[in-house]
Design a protein around this motif. Sequence first.
Motif, PDB file in Angstrom:
ATOM      1  N   ALA A   1       0.820  -1.214   0.000  1.00 16.45           N
ATOM      2  CA  ALA A   1       0.000   0.000   0.000  1.00 16.45           C
ATOM      3  C   ALA A   1       0.852   1.261   0.000  1.00 16.45           C
ATOM      4  O   ALA A   1       0.434   2.305  -0.516  1.00 16.45           O
ATOM      5  N   LEU A   2       2.059   1.174   0.563  1.00 18.03           N
ATOM      6  CA  LEU A   2       2.930   2.350   0.694  1.00 18.03           C
ATOM      7  C   LEU A   2       3.856   2.547  -0.510  1.00 18.03           C
ATOM      8  O   LEU A   2       4.551   3.566  -0.594  1.00 18.03           O
ATOM      9  N   GLN A   3       3.877   1.592  -1.429  1.00 18.03           N
ATOM     10  CA  GLN A   3       4.724   1.724  -2.616  1.00 18.03           C
ATOM     11  C   GLN A   3       4.311   2.967  -3.406  1.00 18.03           C
ATOM     12  O   GLN A   3       3.133   3.280  -3.514  1.00 18.03           O
ATOM     13  N   GLY A   4       5.291   3.659  -3.943  1.00 18.31           N
ATOM     14  CA  GLY A   4       5.016   4.844  -4.745  1.00 18.31           C
ATOM     15  C   GLY A   4       4.885   6.123  -3.937  1.00 18.31           C
ATOM     16  O   GLY A   4       4.665   7.189  -4.514  1.00 18.31           O
ATOM     17  N   CYS A   5       5.010   6.029  -2.623  1.00 21.99           N
ATOM     18  CA  CYS A   5       4.944   7.237  -1.795  1.00 21.99           C
ATOM     19  C   CYS A   5       6.246   8.020  -1.912  1.00 21.99           C
ATOM     20  O   CYS A   5       7.326   7.436  -2.085  1.00 21.99           O
ATOM     21  N   ASP A   6       6.140   9.315  -1.784  1.00 22.09           N
ATOM     22  CA  ASP A   6       7.309  10.187  -1.811  1.00 22.09           C
ATOM     23  C   ASP A   6       7.973  10.291  -0.442  1.00 22.09           C
ATOM     24  O   ASP A   6       9.165  10.611  -0.345  1.00 22.09           O
ATOM     25  N   HIS A   7       7.208  10.050   0.611  1.00 23.91           N
ATOM     26  CA  HIS A   7       7.710  10.119   1.982  1.00 23.91           C
ATOM     27  C   HIS A   7       6.815   9.233   2.834  1.00 23.91           C
ATOM     28  O   HIS A   7       5.626   9.073   2.531  1.00 23.91           O
ATOM     29  N   LEU A   8       7.380   8.656   3.891  1.00 21.95           N
ATOM     30  CA  LEU A   8       6.616   7.844   4.838  1.00 21.95           C
ATOM     31  C   LEU A   8       6.742   8.430   6.236  1.00 21.95           C
ATOM     32  O   LEU A   8       7.780   9.006   6.590  1.00 21.95           O
ATOM     33  N   VAL A   9       5.686   8.249   7.032  1.00 21.14           N
ATOM     34  CA  VAL A   9       5.677   8.652   8.439  1.00 21.14           C
ATOM     35  C   VAL A   9       5.191   7.468   9.256  1.00 21.14           C
ATOM     36  O   VAL A   9       4.128   6.907   8.963  1.00 21.14           O
ATOM     37  N   HIS A  10       5.976   7.071  10.273  1.00 26.01           N
ATOM     38  CA  HIS A  10       5.542   6.046  11.228  1.00 26.01           C
ATOM     39  C   HIS A  10       5.294   6.758  12.549  1.00 26.01           C
ATOM     40  O   HIS A  10       6.200   7.359  13.121  1.00 26.01           O
ATOM     41  N   ALA A  11       4.046   6.678  13.035  1.00 23.97           N
ATOM     42  CA  ALA A  11       3.640   7.422  14.228  1.00 23.97           C
ATOM     43  C   ALA A  11       3.763   6.604  15.512  1.00 23.97           C
ATOM     44  O   ALA A  11       3.019   6.820  16.460  1.00 23.97           O
ATOM     45  N   GLY A  12       4.713   5.688  15.577  1.00 20.91           N
ATOM     46  CA  GLY A  12       5.069   5.056  16.837  1.00 20.91           C
ATOM     47  C   GLY A  12       4.461   3.699  17.122  1.00 20.91           C
ATOM     48  O   GLY A  12       3.590   3.217  16.412  1.00 20.91           O
TER      49      GLY A  12
ATOM     50  N   ALA B   1      12.861  -1.624   6.508  1.00 19.95           N
ATOM     51  CA  ALA B   1      11.978  -1.986   5.390  1.00 19.95           C
ATOM     52  C   ALA B   1      11.231  -0.773   4.865  1.00 19.95           C
ATOM     53  O   ALA B   1      11.068  -0.613   3.646  1.00 19.95           O
ATOM     54  N   LEU B   2      10.790   0.108   5.749  1.00 24.80           N
ATOM     55  CA  LEU B   2      10.080   1.310   5.310  1.00 24.80           C
ATOM     56  C   LEU B   2      11.018   2.274   4.593  1.00 24.80           C
ATOM     57  O   LEU B   2      10.644   2.890   3.584  1.00 24.80           O
ATOM     58  N   ARG B   3      12.260   2.396   5.090  1.00 19.35           N
ATOM     59  CA  ARG B   3      13.236   3.279   4.433  1.00 19.35           C
ATOM     60  C   ARG B   3      13.580   2.803   3.020  1.00 19.35           C
ATOM     61  O   ARG B   3      14.012   3.593   2.190  1.00 19.35           O
ATOM     62  N   ALA B   4      13.415   1.526   2.764  1.00 19.33           N
ATOM     63  CA  ALA B   4      13.659   0.996   1.422  1.00 19.33           C
ATOM     64  C   ALA B   4      12.562   1.439   0.443  1.00 19.33           C
ATOM     65  O   ALA B   4      12.770   1.404  -0.768  1.00 19.33           O
ATOM     66  N   VAL B   5      11.410   1.873   0.959  1.00 17.74           N
ATOM     67  CA  VAL B   5      10.299   2.330   0.128  1.00 17.74           C
ATOM     68  C   VAL B   5      10.424   3.815  -0.188  1.00 17.74           C
ATOM     69  O   VAL B   5      10.244   4.241  -1.328  1.00 17.74           O
ATOM     70  N   ALA B   6      10.719   4.620   0.850  1.00 16.85           N
ATOM     71  CA  ALA B   6      10.779   6.081   0.691  1.00 16.85           C
ATOM     72  C   ALA B   6      11.466   6.676   1.916  1.00 16.85           C
ATOM     73  O   ALA B   6      11.588   6.011   2.947  1.00 16.85           O
ATOM     74  N   PRO B   7      11.890   7.951   1.832  1.00 15.11           N
ATOM     75  CA  PRO B   7      12.414   8.610   3.027  1.00 15.11           C
ATOM     76  C   PRO B   7      11.394   8.513   4.162  1.00 15.11           C
ATOM     77  O   PRO B   7      10.187   8.571   3.922  1.00 15.11           O
ATOM     78  N   LEU B   8      11.896   8.363   5.392  1.00 16.11           N
ATOM     79  CA  LEU B   8      11.041   8.040   6.539  1.00 16.11           C
ATOM     80  C   LEU B   8      11.233   9.019   7.677  1.00 16.11           C
ATOM     81  O   LEU B   8      12.361   9.341   8.055  1.00 16.11           O
ATOM     82  N   THR B   9      10.109   9.457   8.239  1.00 17.09           N
ATOM     83  CA  THR B   9      10.086  10.189   9.504  1.00 17.09           C
ATOM     84  C   THR B   9       9.419   9.278  10.515  1.00 17.09           C
ATOM     85  O   THR B   9       8.375   8.677  10.219  1.00 17.09           O
ATOM     86  N   VAL B  10       9.997   9.168  11.710  1.00 13.22           N
ATOM     87  CA  VAL B  10       9.475   8.235  12.705  1.00 13.22           C
ATOM     88  C   VAL B  10       9.533   8.852  14.096  1.00 13.22           C
ATOM     89  O   VAL B  10      10.444   9.611  14.410  1.00 13.22           O
ATOM     90  N   VAL B  11       8.522   8.544  14.906  1.00 16.56           N
ATOM     91  CA  VAL B  11       8.535   8.877  16.333  1.00 16.56           C
ATOM     92  C   VAL B  11       8.298   7.585  17.093  1.00 16.56           C
ATOM     93  O   VAL B  11       7.731   6.635  16.559  1.00 16.56           O
ATOM     94  N   ARG B  12       8.745   7.569  18.340  1.00 19.48           N
ATOM     95  CA  ARG B  12       8.522   6.350  19.124  1.00 19.48           C
ATOM     96  C   ARG B  12       7.205   6.452  19.881  1.00 19.48           C
ATOM     97  O   ARG B  12       6.721   7.543  20.180  1.00 19.48           O
TER      98      ARG B  12
END
Length: 150
Positions: A20-31, A41-52
């Motif tokens: 579902a996340l393929q083709g995204c320009d950026h990803l955010v994981h909200a913890g 694995a997420l960084r392999a799809v797109a640049p990633l911002t993450v919070v714990r």
Amino acid sequence: MKIGLISDTHGLLRPEALAALQGCDHLVHAGDIGKLEILDALRAVAPLTVVRGNNDRDEQWAGVDLNHSLRLGEIGLYVTHEMADVPSPLPLGIDVVVTGHSHKPLEQWRDNVLFINPGSAGPRRFKLPITVALLQVDGRHRQVKFVALA
């Protein structure tokens, strides 16, 4: 610009979530990530911002912020795991707030700010849906779509 939003994986990154996340320009994981491998694995799809999240407590998460502000295109995002940790008033320039924790998908507008909880992409909790969200940004226009995973 398409921004993929994911939260509450709790150690489980479903293949459906990655698809579902393929083709995204950026990803955010909200913890409540659960395993560091999920971030790789997420960084392999797109640049990633993450919070714990509240369950990301041991030493491996010490370098991960509790909240993060960033600018993507013409919009400002504020990311934190729990809605209770969203500051009031919001920092200047914030157009979208991304949270997790409740495992419940949410799209809510408050004073021209879009609040999004992508829901939980990890193990099922009670009878709540398993989802991620896609945020489409065109200039200052913001539109969210939830993707059911299971």
